[in-house]
Design an enzyme around this catalytic site. Structure first.
Site, short mmCIF file in Angstrom:
data_model
loop_
_atom_site.label_atom_id
_atom_site.label_comp_id
_atom_site.label_asym_id
_atom_site.label_seq_id
_atom_site.Cartn_x
_atom_site.Cartn_y
_atom_site.Cartn_z
N GLN A 125 -4.45 43.79 -17.43
CA GLN A 125 -3.10 44.19 -17.03
C GLN A 125 -2.48 45.05 -18.13
O GLN A 125 -2.47 44.63 -19.29
CB GLN A 125 -2.28 42.92 -16.82
CG GLN A 125 -1.05 43.12 -15.98
CD GLN A 125 -0.16 41.90 -16.03
OE1 GLN A 125 0.56 41.66 -16.99
NE2 GLN A 125 -0.22 41.10 -14.98
N GLY A 126 -1.97 46.20 -17.76
CA GLY A 126 -1.30 47.07 -18.73
C GLY A 126 0.18 47.15 -18.41
O GLY A 126 0.65 48.15 -17.87
N SER A 128 2.97 45.09 -20.62
CA SER A 128 3.80 44.97 -21.82
C SER A 128 3.53 46.10 -22.81
O SER A 128 2.43 46.64 -22.87
CB SER A 128 3.52 43.65 -22.54
OG SER A 128 3.86 42.58 -21.73
N GLU A 243 -0.02 34.62 -7.93
CA GLU A 243 -0.71 33.32 -8.03
C GLU A 243 0.02 32.20 -7.31
O GLU A 243 -0.54 31.14 -7.09
CB GLU A 243 -0.96 32.96 -9.50
CG GLU A 243 0.31 32.98 -10.30
CD GLU A 243 0.02 33.10 -11.78
OE1 GLU A 243 -0.33 32.08 -12.35
OE2 GLU A 243 0.15 34.19 -12.34
N SER A 371 8.94 34.28 -21.18
CA SER A 371 9.08 33.25 -22.22
C SER A 371 10.01 32.13 -21.75
O SER A 371 10.73 32.28 -20.77
CB SER A 371 9.67 33.90 -23.48
OG SER A 371 11.01 34.29 -23.21
N GLU A 373 12.67 31.26 -22.96
CA GLU A 373 14.07 31.72 -23.00
C GLU A 373 14.43 32.49 -21.73
O GLU A 373 15.53 32.35 -21.20
CB GLU A 373 14.30 32.58 -24.24
CG GLU A 373 14.26 31.81 -25.56
CD GLU A 373 12.89 31.25 -25.94
OE1 GLU A 373 11.86 31.82 -25.49
OE2 GLU A 373 12.83 30.24 -26.66
#
Lengths: 400, 343
Positions: A125-126, A128, A243, A371, A373
């Site tokens: 996967q590209g 980030s 998923e 994340s 957060e």
């Protein structure tokens, strides 16, 4: 979707797994090099594809395809319960790539790429970038249309197993960034194309599961664009939701079985004579079972079509925090022994008994895939109805 | 969830909408009886609604959310014992205890012994003992479950006011009293199984009360943060506060998931494994409630320290819940031992 009772599938899957799981894979995958890991993953992938258990989520007509979500859940539960190796190397291909193609790809793209996935093509996967992590929409890797090709320049990071990948799901910027989600375009990239440099990233465990990928005038034919130009954000959502909670059901079940494994070892070493450790272990059992129940009930909600935005964040946050607690307790019960350097195990979840490595790897779940957060923001905003902070800001003393 | 469970929750909600949050026992208790809520887990063959422990827990959650007073949990434990015990004329007893009579069962473990059909000891944490007609007592040895009339000579009750004002607890002192043979609910091995059942029921009940209360309290807290403004913006806009609320939401959701998942795994007989599930549900839910209550008061700021605001009522109920059921420090060890015994 088939409507038969999913439970009828269970004995068949269980029997197949009993016959097919590579014996002693945990020992074989400990201290091994990446080459043998890749070979072992390929062998296990081939077996699963042949049995139809790698692609139950694909439509009818594909091997083992057309299974309901309830049946997929049964397969995942059995895979976890039988302690089969995780199919880490093929996850992006089987879920992210396949579901993106199935949902948003053209007929030609499906015909071209889906069979290759079944033949063992590895995808990465590209998404980030160094300056686009949680704030994915601010990504800056450029794709410029020249004639019938896009010319790519920029850099991606945290691409899992990119060094082994044949293809990449690439999210690029083709237009203005106002709003940031606009002007993104989704491309399928051949990792052997000219101008690509892959640099594995050495992690704190000593492993290099992810890589940086650099693009220097890389050409992508326009027919490898998924969806329209500028519509990449919507396509990326299909990738990220592919998923459908199954992974967390599987990981939670694996964490639950790991409790038994840990308890057995700890009893042999008489660590349970320590009341404080036994008490903490009891607390962990309750938390692990609760996290399992949560993932389970979430998937049932999905099956009934009752899911609400934010539900998935609760499941992920519960899992990531429980896993951190598990591995922290592991280090405590492991004592000084756990601090001595040992070779790590590949292809397993983060409860291998090599506690420092497990603990370090547990950050995969508190950081990657949104994340903790970010999940807290989603829970507060979507489920609790708390307002989102303003988009504009100014530090005091700074001119506007 | 079946329609019946939804109906139970709807009628339980009539309590809070009718008499309000944390209303006095004199208002809630007659209403609970009148609505027939005590019949929820009574088997159909004994004239009840046959909703089992899941039905009872749906009720406990709703009543917990509104901090309902009234000795309903104690009463339903006694009713459960009567339904699954060996009294003669059980239908007659069930009829009485769901309408006119209140049989009180202790909410904590007590030390009571029986010798030659005479009983001594003190039952602690018995709710509303002053309005009870009988007490349901399990002996410490675990081989005897009996009913004792409150009016029997040698039975003395002492009020033990708690910080939690939504419950009225009493000590009940039994001074070498004679047991009536006709009031034995179970003895020997049947008593052991019945006590296992009742302790598990009590654990799931406390878990349900806690999940209900914690959920209601978090909603109330978020409402407050949305309304209260400082620095020209709602407090709910501050990420430091949002993240704490999100963590509390996760805590409640996991405790709730474990509770509901465990309840679906129960059948009519409660075994050792079910008992461990109940302990885990009770442990996780009660500690979640305490944590939510502790945080909620802080998030309310000064107003949370005032007696006018209901924040402290939740906090005090959460704190008491942690001490009801089995010995509070035994849960985590029992859960660990439950797993180790299966290895």
């Amino acid at each position: 979707m088939r409507t038969d009772n999913p439970e009828t599938l269970r004995p068949e899957v269980r029997a197949w797994l009993k016959e097919s799981i590579p014996t002693g894979w945990r020992a074989a995958m400990t201290g091994t090099d990446q080459g043998s890991f890749v070979r072992a993953q390929r062998d296990w992938f081939t077996k699963l594809v042949q049995a139809g258990y790698a692609t139950p989520h694909w439509p009818e007509g594909w091997p083992g395809g057309g299974r309901s979500l309830a049946e997929q859940k049964v397969i995942y539960e059995e895979i976890a319960c039988a302690d089969a190796p995780r199919l880490i190397l093929y996850f992006v291909a089987l879920y992210h790539a396949a579901c993106t193609l199935l949902d948003c790809g053209s007929a030609e793209q499906k015909k071209k790429y889906l069979p290759k996935i079944l033949q063992g093509e590895i995808w990465c996967q590209g998404f980030s970038e160094p300056n686009a992590g949680s704030d994915l929409a601010s990504l800056r890797t450029r794709a410029e249309l020249r004639g019938d090709r896009y010319i790519i320049n920029g850099q991606k990071i945290w691409s899992t197993m990119a060094q082994f990948a044949d293809r990449c799901l690439l999210l690029t910027r083709t237009g203005k960034s106002d709003p940031p989600q606009g002007g993104l375009t989704y491309l399928l990239l051949d990792m052997r194309a000219k101008g690509i440099t892959v640099r594995p990233i050495r992690q704190i465990t000593g492993d290099d599961e992810f890589a940086e990928v650099f693009f220097d005038d890389v050409e992508v034919p326009v027919e490898d664009r998924v969806g329209e130009e500028g519509n990449g954000w919507a396509v990326a959502q299909a990738t990220l939701s592919s998923e459908r909670g199954l992974t967390l059901v599987e990981l939670n079940q694996r964490m639950r079985y790991a409790l038994t494994r840990v308890a057995t070892v700890m009893r042999e070493r008489e660590r349970f004579d320590d009341v404080a450790i036994r008490r903490d272990f009891g607390r962990l059992i309750a938390r692990v079972n609760a996290s399992c129940a949560l993932a389970d009930r979430y998937l049932l909600k999905r099956i009934c079509g009752e899911e609400v935005v934010g539900d998935a964040s609760i499941v992920k946050l519960a899992y990531s925090r429980t896993l951190r607690e598990f591995t922290s307790l592991g280090m405590r019960i492991g004592g000084l022994q756990s601090q001595y350097h040992q070779s790590f195990m590949r292809g397993a979840t983060q409860e291998t008994g090599n506690w420092v490595v497990d603990f370090m790897n547990s950050y995969n779940w508190t950081i990657a895939g949104g994340s903790d957060e970010i999940q807290r923001n989603i829970i507060a905003e979507k489920l609790l109805g708390m307002p989102r902070e303003p988009r504009t800001w100014k530090l005091s003393g700074e001119s506007a | 969830m079946s329609v019946d469970l939804t109906e139970i929750q709807d009628s339980a909600r009539q309590i809070s909408s009718g008499v309000g949050v944390a209303a006095g026992e004199e208002k809630t208790w007659p209403l609970i009886i009148e609505l027939g809520l005590l019949q929820v887990s009574v088997p159909e063959e004994l004239g009840g609604l046959g909703q089992g422990l899941s039905g009872a827990c749906a009720l406990y959650r709703e009543l917990g959310a509104s901090l309902a007073s009234g000795p309903y949990l104690s009463s339903m434990l006694a009713i459960d014992a009567i339904c699954h015990g060996e009294l003669t004329r059980r239908e007659h007893w069930v009829e009485r205890v769901t309408s006119t009579d209140y049989v009180a069962a202790p909410l904590a473990e007590s030390s009571l012994s029986v010798d030659a059909a005479r009983m001594s000891g003190v039952a602690v944490a018995v709710p509303s003992a002053d309005i009870a007609t009988h007490f349901l007592i399990c002996t410490s040895s675990g081989d005897c479950v009996v009913l004792v009339p409150r009016a029997q000579p040698g039975v003395e009750i002492t009020s033990r006011p708690t910080w939690d004002t939504t419950r009225r607890l009493f000590d009940v002192d039994f001074r070498n009293i004679e047991l009536e043979p006709g009031l034995t609910v179970a003895s020997g091995n049947a008593a052991r199984l019945l006590i296992q059942r009742l302790s598990t029921h009590r654990d799931f009940a406390l878990a349900s009360d806690s999940v209900g209360g914690a959920g209601a309290l978090l909603n109330m807290t978020v409402e407050y943060l949305r309304a209260r403004r400082q620095y020209g913006r709602p407090l709910a806009l501050f990420q430091a506060l949002k993240h704490r609320c999100a963590d509390l939401k996760v805590l409640i959701s996991t405790a709730e998931a474990l509770l509901l998942d465990s309840l679906t795994r129960l059948d009519d007989t409660i075994d050792r494994h079910d008992e461990t599930m109940g302990k885990a549900a009770r442990y996780l839910a009660c500690s979640a409630y305490s944590r939510v209550a502790e945080e909620a008061l802080q998030l309310h700021g000064g107003i949370g320290m005032t007696s006018d605001h209901s924040c402290h009522l939740f906090l005090k109920r959460a704190m008491l819940n942690e001490h009801l059921g089995r010995r509070s420090d035994s849960y985590e060890l029992d859960i660990a031992d439950g797993m180790l015994s299966t290895l």
